[in-house]
Design an enzyme around this catalytic site. Structure first.
Site, PDB file in Angstrom:
ATOM      1  N   SER A   1       0.714  -1.193  -0.070  1.00 53.63           N
ATOM      2  CA  SER A   1       0.188  -0.041   0.057  1.00 53.63           C
ATOM      3  C   SER A   1       0.879   1.375  -0.014  1.00 53.63           C
ATOM      4  O   SER A   1       2.003   1.191   0.669  1.00 53.63           O
ATOM      5  CB  SER A   1      -0.900  -0.193   1.160  1.00 53.63           C
ATOM      6  OG  SER A   1      -1.577   1.409   1.390  1.00 53.63           O
TER       7      SER A   1
ATOM      8  N   TYR B   1      -1.892  -0.627  10.110  1.00 54.77           N
ATOM      9  CA  TYR B   1      -1.995  -0.919   8.757  1.00 54.77           C
ATOM     10  C   TYR B   1      -0.528  -0.498   7.884  1.00 54.77           C
ATOM     11  O   TYR B   1      -0.188  -1.400   7.235  1.00 54.77           O
ATOM     12  CB  TYR B   1      -3.465  -0.168   7.967  1.00 54.77           C
ATOM     13  CG  TYR B   1      -3.382  -0.639   6.624  1.00 54.77           C
ATOM     14  CD1 TYR B   1      -3.881  -1.862   6.334  1.00 54.77           C
ATOM     15  CD2 TYR B   1      -3.367   0.310   5.589  1.00 54.77           C
ATOM     16  CE1 TYR B   1      -4.116  -2.022   4.896  1.00 54.77           C
ATOM     17  CE2 TYR B   1      -3.527   0.089   4.408  1.00 54.77           C
ATOM     18  CZ  TYR B   1      -3.784  -1.075   4.061  1.00 54.77           C
ATOM     19  OH  TYR B   1      -4.088  -1.346   2.547  1.00 54.77           O
TER      20      TYR B   1
END
Ligand SMILES: NC(=O)c1ccc[n+]([C@@H]2O[C@H](COP(=O)([O-])OP(=O)(O)OC[C@H]3O[C@@H](n4cnc5c(N)ncnc54)[C@H](OP(=O)(O)O)[C@@H]3O)[C@@H](O)[C@H]2O)c1
Length: 246
Positions: free
Chosen positions: A141, A155
């Site tokens: 990501s 995350y």
């Protein structure tokens, strides 16, 4: 001749979202494709059925990425069905958000096991079935490079882990001409991050392109990295983020 003709691929988390788009694209380019899922058997089967209807070979396998034995068994099943695994796409992931002050350790451990440990396990197991010249691609990501809002620290940690894992693996596997790369999407319109969701306006404000990405755009980059023209790209984390990190 399609670019991936004669190749076999395993895509984790291929029942919907980015993973489903990747599975369909790899199949369109000629690969046999197995997808894993954890909770959507019908949707995973639909992806496989669509590929078969379009003339390809496909398989849907239940395997919770948090369960190491299930991940190992899924790799085994895919390689048995197709004879080998040329392309592994580690896509299954969870978006685990929450402020650090009271972030439950159970959620922390689940995020690590789905987003990081399953990547380790799938790679380790796939290497037993991967010919030289294979391809390992992880969907990381942009948040490993830029986390511009509160609540994303865990995350970001998991996506940072796969980015640095990619570098080490590139060194480990270079002699076998296996490339290892990490795709870092920005906001992509999926159920995990819908373009119509409550968070969308904030996201759009952070994007140079002023729009969400699409699964098929991530799939196109994945197909390129999986293909014969990308043999000199390894150890890379590639942004495809509409300028989110610019
Ligand atoms: N969408 C974005 O904006 C964005 C941006 C950057 C990176 N990413 C990354 O891209 C990947 C895919 O995200 P997405 O947006 O497509 O998510 P999504 O729409 O929520 O789809 C997630 C996929 O992963 C599977 N999955 C989830 N947990 C799993 C588990 N424990 N075991 C096995 N499969 C599991 C789901 O299967 P089931 O249907 O069975 O639950 C589904 O196929 C993730 O790694 C995510 O972190 C997404």
């Amino acid at each position: 001749m399609p670019t991936l003709s004669g190749k076999s691929a395993l895509v984790t988390g291929g029942s919907r979202g980015i993973g489903a788009a990747i599975a369909k694209r790899l199949a369109k380019d000629g690969a046999d494709v197995a997808v894993t899922y954890s909770s959507s058997p019908e949707r995973a089967q639909q992806v496989a059925d669509q590929i078969v209807k379009d003339g390809g070979k496909a398989l849907a396998i239940k395997a919770d990425a948090a369960d190491q034995a299930a991940v190992r068994a899924a790799v085994e099943q895919a390689s048995k069905a197709f004879g080998k695994i040329d392309i592994l796409v580690n896509n299954a992931g969870v978006l685990a958000l929450g402020p650090i002050a009271n972030y439950p350790v159970e959620d922390f451990e689940r995020a690590l096991s789905v987003n990081v440990r399953s990547v380790f396990t799938a790679i380790q197991e796939s290497l037993r079935h991967m010919p030289d010249g294979g391809r390992i691609i992880t969907i990381g990501s942009v948040n490993s490079e830029r986390m511009p809002f509160v609540g994303g620290s865990v995350y970001a940690l998991t996506k940072g882990a796969v980015a640095s894992f990619t570098k080490g693996l590139a060194r480990d596997l270079g002699e076998r001409k296996i490339t290892v790369n990490n795709i870092q999407p920005g906001p992509v319109d999926t159920e995990a991050n819908p373009a119509s969701g409550p968070f969308a306006e904030t996201m759009l404000g952070l994007l140079a392109m002023k729009r969400y990405g699409r699964g098929d755009e991530i799939a196109a980059l994945t197909a390129y990295l999986a293909g014969p023209e990308a043999g000199y790209i390894t150890g890379a984390s590639l942004l495809i983020d509409g300028g989110f990190a610019a």
